[in-house]
Design a protein around this motif. Structure first.
Motif, short mmCIF file in Angstrom:
data_model
loop_
_atom_site.label_atom_id
_atom_site.label_comp_id
_atom_site.label_asym_id
_atom_site.label_seq_id
_atom_site.Cartn_x
_atom_site.Cartn_y
_atom_site.Cartn_z
N ALA A 277 12.75 14.24 55.14
CA ALA A 277 13.84 13.26 55.02
C ALA A 277 13.73 12.32 56.13
O ALA A 277 14.06 11.13 56.08
CB ALA A 277 15.37 14.10 54.80
N HIS A 278 13.50 13.10 57.52
CA HIS A 278 13.42 12.15 58.52
C HIS A 278 12.19 11.16 58.61
O HIS A 278 12.46 9.95 59.05
CB HIS A 278 13.41 12.98 59.84
N MET A 279 11.13 11.85 57.94
CA MET A 279 9.94 10.91 58.24
C MET A 279 10.16 9.67 56.92
O MET A 279 9.99 8.78 57.14
CB MET A 279 8.56 11.90 57.69
N ALA A 280 10.83 10.14 56.01
CA ALA A 280 11.03 9.00 54.96
C ALA A 280 11.96 7.99 55.50
O ALA A 280 11.82 6.84 55.15
CB ALA A 280 11.72 9.60 53.60
N GLU A 281 13.11 8.47 56.16
CA GLU A 281 14.32 7.68 56.70
C GLU A 281 13.50 6.66 57.73
O GLU A 281 14.04 5.37 57.84
CB GLU A 281 15.14 8.15 57.29
N VAL B 19 8.21 9.20 49.71
CA VAL B 19 8.32 10.45 48.93
C VAL B 19 8.63 10.33 47.44
O VAL B 19 9.57 9.33 47.08
CB VAL B 19 9.37 11.64 49.71
N PHE B 20 7.80 10.85 46.56
CA PHE B 20 8.00 10.75 44.94
C PHE B 20 8.50 12.08 44.61
O PHE B 20 7.51 12.95 44.20
CB PHE B 20 6.96 10.24 44.33
N PRO B 21 9.41 12.51 44.41
CA PRO B 21 10.16 13.82 43.92
C PRO B 21 10.16 13.65 42.38
O PRO B 21 10.97 12.87 41.75
CB PRO B 21 11.60 14.09 44.78
N ALA C 166 16.26 15.91 45.38
CA ALA C 166 16.89 14.81 46.11
C ALA C 166 17.19 14.98 47.73
O ALA C 166 17.03 13.91 48.31
CB ALA C 166 18.42 14.54 45.49
N TRP C 167 17.03 16.13 48.25
CA TRP C 167 17.28 16.51 49.48
C TRP C 167 16.25 15.66 50.20
O TRP C 167 16.32 15.32 51.51
CB TRP C 167 17.51 17.83 50.11
N PHE C 168 15.00 16.02 49.78
CA PHE C 168 13.77 15.68 50.49
C PHE C 168 13.47 14.12 50.39
O PHE C 168 12.46 13.46 51.37
CB PHE C 168 12.46 16.05 49.48
N SER C 169 14.47 13.40 49.59
CA SER C 169 13.89 11.76 49.56
C SER C 169 15.48 11.20 49.67
O SER C 169 15.75 10.71 48.36
CB SER C 169 13.21 11.46 48.42
#
Length: 227
Positions: free
Chosen positions: A150-154, A160-162, A175-178
């Motif tokens: 999530a930090h890397m995405a932000e 990230v494609f979940p 959803a937590w991951f992205s």
């Protein structure tokens, strides 16, 4: 260092094309047996074929495949010019999603270090996370990797494609991951349609300049996702 690793290292020096690193983190647990794993294999094959057919993407896209159930690095990052065939995936075991994501991101960090050491530029990496169930590995590892991804995405260091597979996929965990991109649920077993869309997206990125914002084909998502 094995022969394949040497080939991939040499490729960085001989092929200075900016890379598009794509990590596929795929649920291959026991619940994927039968039609789901067959369709997943066909989808990955479609992805490889489409990238191979693109003169630019073949030399710029680097694909890594990590499966979970059990966790396995099926293919480390490499261009399809050096590794043109996908691995054959099989279904077994549980759903240790956190451990699989950890392996995928660790592999990505190693590859990014190799890019930098070789003076090869790269685009924002992609992580495709697909699952049909509830993660049941180490909960602490899962929480750590959710926070990491999530930090890397932000911070714009990872796209990230979940993707949820079937009605049993835990969309809340995906959803937590992205935080910035809602997870999508695959229509039935439309893996080939998804991977065809993904290959076109990778091709579009490979033809841009690193750092440029590339608009994804949002309309194309309707062909494989439940909206």
């Amino acid at each position: 260092m094995n022969e394949q690793a040497l080939i991939e290292m040499e490729d960085l020096f001989e092929n200075p094309t900016p890379r598009v690193p794509v990590a596929l983190c795929l649920d291959c647990s026991g619940s994927m047996m039968g039609d789901p794993i067959r369709e997943l294999n066909e989808g990955v094959k479609t992805f490889y074929q489409a990238i191979n057919d693109d003169e630019i993407a073949r030399f710029s896209a680097e694909i890594c495949i990590v499966t979970f159930g059990p966790v396995s690095l099926e293919a480390d990052f490499a261009t399809l010019d050096t590794r043109p065939q996908p691995p054959i995936l099989s279904a077994s075991g549980n759903t240790p999603m956190g451990e699989a994501v950890e392996l995928a991101i660790n592999s990505l960090e190693r590859r990014k270090a190799a890019y930098k050491a070789s003076g090869v530029d790269y685009y924002q990496p992609w992580l495709v996370l697909m699952t049909d169930g509830q993660p049941n590995g180490n909960n602490l590892v899962l929480q750590q990797q959710v926070a990491r991804v999530a930090h890397m995405a932000e911070t714009k260091k990872l796209t990230v494609f979940p993707i949820g597979i079937g009605s049993g996929a835990n969309m809340d965990v995906l959803a937590w991951f992205s935080p910035g991109r809602l997870p999508l649920r695959l229509q039935g077993l439309k893996f080939s349609e998804f991977f065809s869309w993904l290959s076109k997206s990778v091709s579009r990125v490979s033809q841009s300049t690193p750092g440029d914002k590339v608009t994804l084909d949002v309309d194309g998502i309707r062909g494989w996702a439940e909206l």
